[in-house]
Design a protein around this motif. Structure first.
Motif, PDB file in Angstrom:
ATOM      1  N   ARG A   1     -12.656 -29.665  29.261  1.00  0.00           N
ATOM      2  CA  ARG A   1     -13.689 -29.084  30.136  1.00  0.00           C
ATOM      3  C   ARG A   1     -14.568 -30.167  30.747  1.00  0.00           C
ATOM      4  O   ARG A   1     -14.930 -30.100  31.928  1.00  0.00           O
ATOM      5  CB  ARG A   1     -14.550 -28.090  29.348  1.00  0.00           C
TER       6      ARG A   1
ATOM      7  N   CYS B   1     -12.628 -31.781  33.560  1.00  0.00           N
ATOM      8  CA  CYS B   1     -12.461 -30.864  34.699  1.00  0.00           C
ATOM      9  C   CYS B   1     -13.782 -30.611  35.420  1.00  0.00           C
ATOM     10  O   CYS B   1     -13.801 -30.422  36.643  1.00  0.00           O
ATOM     11  CB  CYS B   1     -11.857 -29.544  34.215  1.00  0.00           C
ATOM     12  N   ASN B   2     -14.884 -30.602  34.689  1.00  0.00           N
ATOM     13  CA  ASN B   2     -16.184 -30.357  35.317  1.00  0.00           C
ATOM     14  C   ASN B   2     -16.706 -31.579  36.066  1.00  0.00           C
ATOM     15  O   ASN B   2     -17.499 -31.447  37.003  1.00  0.00           O
ATOM     16  CB  ASN B   2     -17.214 -29.940  34.257  1.00  0.00           C
TER      17      ASN B   2
ATOM     18  N   VAL C   1      -9.091 -30.793  39.319  1.00  0.00           N
ATOM     19  CA  VAL C   1      -8.218 -31.353  38.284  1.00  0.00           C
ATOM     20  C   VAL C   1      -7.119 -30.343  37.959  1.00  0.00           C
ATOM     21  O   VAL C   1      -7.390 -29.202  37.593  1.00  0.00           O
ATOM     22  CB  VAL C   1      -9.013 -31.698  37.014  1.00  0.00           C
ATOM     23  N   ARG C   2      -5.899 -30.778  38.097  1.00  0.00           N
ATOM     24  CA  ARG C   2      -4.745 -29.935  37.783  1.00  0.00           C
ATOM     25  C   ARG C   2      -4.237 -30.317  36.395  1.00  0.00           C
ATOM     26  O   ARG C   2      -3.909 -31.482  36.150  1.00  0.00           O
ATOM     27  CB  ARG C   2      -3.656 -30.140  38.833  1.00  0.00           C
ATOM     28  N   VAL C   3      -4.191 -29.343  35.475  1.00  0.00           N
ATOM     29  CA  VAL C   3      -3.877 -29.603  34.070  1.00  0.00           C
ATOM     30  C   VAL C   3      -2.481 -29.092  33.744  1.00  0.00           C
ATOM     31  O   VAL C   3      -2.087 -28.002  34.172  1.00  0.00           O
ATOM     32  CB  VAL C   3      -4.917 -28.928  33.142  1.00  0.00           C
TER      33      VAL C   3
END
Length: 494
Positions: free
Chosen positions: A78, A81-82, A87-89
């Motif tokens: 998190r 991504c924040n 952001v591609r996971v």
């Protein structure tokens, strides 16, 4: 917000991956049933009977599975991504094609197997994601963020397996680069919680090559009569778990030698990967062992032959072990005031990744902590009918007559997983400068233990905490592998 410029790969520590059978039955995850099963049927994780468990994801949060407090990684994901845009996971899974457009890859692995086994899978996964890119584009394309044993997996891929050419940087979080005496305690003396010796789980752990690869690779065992200290790989069979220990310890030491040899060469190259070692300091941690006719005693006391005795560690890995053996540059390591499991979600990772979007790594601080902090002496697991001792050390701060140190426990996983916890309880200052307190016996489950120091001159208030696992002594470690569901796999899961 900036975008990630690299392919970031997160490699968890031992116990941090979700494992399933080939049929899809969960064997190791955060579910309540697995907590009970790992405690009562340890044979479900035997490597000889179940060699083909499949890694399918990372554990989300610090949790208790059987007698083990294991790390979680959702918070780290998190945070990344924040902080960064779009952001591609993707999660690496055996037999599934990778998402080649992913920016952030979560790499679970079977943590029972050797680090070489996991590193070979990591090499294949990264190669598949970079396939099709020309040599210039894939050069230094990857940044690996690795917690605990995951750092050894990453270093084996980058070193002996040659992955360094594709790697810009490695960030290790509490990785036992030089091993951890805790592994010597478990493998040599057996897994013990309170007064209960977990025979079945000890037998299972002694099958895992990975457990031996966590043994210290430096002289950590003191001997009587002033004889030179020994490495675990030099111990005779009678001093530990027998001939099997001696053989496995020597094999594990060879793995560390392979890593050291290749990384010594990489460290001398100007185009080698940059390594930042993030490690915890100031928490009471097993440091060394003493060999006597009565056996092997592993202790938290400092050894006079080991450097930096005041560093202590993160509660699991000594600070001196969390720095790569070839690394001398203080700018490439960061000391943080957190314990081992919390390192898995340290916010310092985002700071380091942000530097690779613009600022050079020269801005990384050295190993001096900027702010005062509290060091904890707290076992990871205890029995439900035993009181819980807690030790607290002030670092960079001092107490006066107004200072109060208190401790409490609250359920970590909610009311279904544990009892009501406790209110704030006082700690008393001891003659050695530490503050000592006790929590009353707690119901089985997982708890967050919080410590608060107030009334401190200059800094006023400090706090710290960690997760505590509490086990029911009547149901833990039944040492069976019963096929309770009748499906023939011995896991008891339908």
């Amino acid at each position: 917000m900036a975008r990630l410029n690299h392919l970031v790969v997160v490699v968890p520590g031992i116990g941090g991956s979700v494992l399933q059978t080939p049929k899809g039955a969960a064997r190791w995850d955060e579910h309540r049933r697995r907590f009970v099963a790992a405690a009562t049927r340890p044979g479900r994780l035997r490597l000889d009977k179940h060699p083909d468990l499949v890694p399918v994801g990372l554990l989300p949060d610090i949790t208790l599975i059987g007698p083990f407090v294991v790390p979680g990684y959702d918070r780290l994901v998190r945070q990344i991504c924040n902080h960064f845009d779009d952001v591609r996971v993707d999660v690496s899974r055996p037999g599934r094609a990778p998402d080649t457009r992913a920016d952030l890859v979560l790499f679970p692995y079977d943590f029972r197997q050797s680090i070489q086994h996991a590193a070979e899978r990591l090499a294949a996964d990264v190669a598949a994601r970079l396939d099709g890119e020309h040599t210039g584009a894939r050069r230094r394309r990857v940044i690996v963020v690795a917690h605990s044993m995951g750092g050894l997996v990453a270093r084996y891929w980058m070193g002996p397996l040659g992955g360094a050419a594709d790697c810009e940087a490695l960030v290790t979080l509490g990785t036992p680069h030089r091993g951890a005496p805790k592994a010597l305690e478990v493998l040599g003396n057996g897994l013990v919680v309170g007064r209960k010796r977990l025979v079945g789980l000890t037998r299972v752990l002694r099958q895992w090559p990975s457990a031996y690869e966590l043994l210290p690779r430096y002289p950590v065992v003191g001997r009587p009569a002033g004889d030179a200290p020994l490495k675990p790989s030099e111990l005779h069979a009678g001093a530990t778990g027998g001939a099997s220990f001696a053989k496995q310890a020597k094999l594990a030491f060879g793995v560390h030698e392979d890593i050291e040899e290749t990384w010594t060469r990489l460290h001398q190259r100007p185009d080698g990967p940059e390594v930042t070692a993030v490690f915890g300091r100031g928490h009471s941690t097993l440091q060394h062992a003493l060999l006597s006719p009565s056996g092997l005693k592993v202790t938290k006391d400092s050894a006079d032959w080991l450097p930096n005795p005041d560093w202590h560690g993160d509660g699991t890995v000594p600070a001196i072990s969390a720095i790569p053996i070839e690394q001398n540059d203080r700018r490439a390591r960061r000391a943080v005031p957190v314990r081992h499991m919390a390192l898995a979600s340290s916010s310092v990772v985002v700071d380091i990744l942000a530097e690779y979007t613009g600022e050079p790594l020269d801005s990384v601080r050295g190993d001096t902590l900027d702010e005062p902090w509290l060091g904890l002496d707290l076992e990871e697991t205890v029995l439900s009918d035993d009181p819980v001792p807690v030790g607290v050390t002030l670092h960079g701060a001092y107490a006066d007559e107004w200072t109060q140190v208190r401790v409490r426990a609250r359920p970590h996983d909610g009311p279904r997983e544990a009892g009501a916890g406790t209110g704030w309880l006082p700690c008393a200052e001891a003659s050695d400068g530490r503050w000592l307190g006790h929590l009353p016996p707690l119901d089985a489950g997982s708890y967050t233990v919080e410590v608060s120091a107030t009334g401190l001159p200059v800094v006023s208030r400090l706090s710290a905490g960690d997760v505590l696992g509490v086990l029911d002594p009547e149901t833990t470690d039944a040492d069976t592998d019963d096929d309770q569901d009748g499906d023939g796999d011995g896991d008891g899961d339908a």
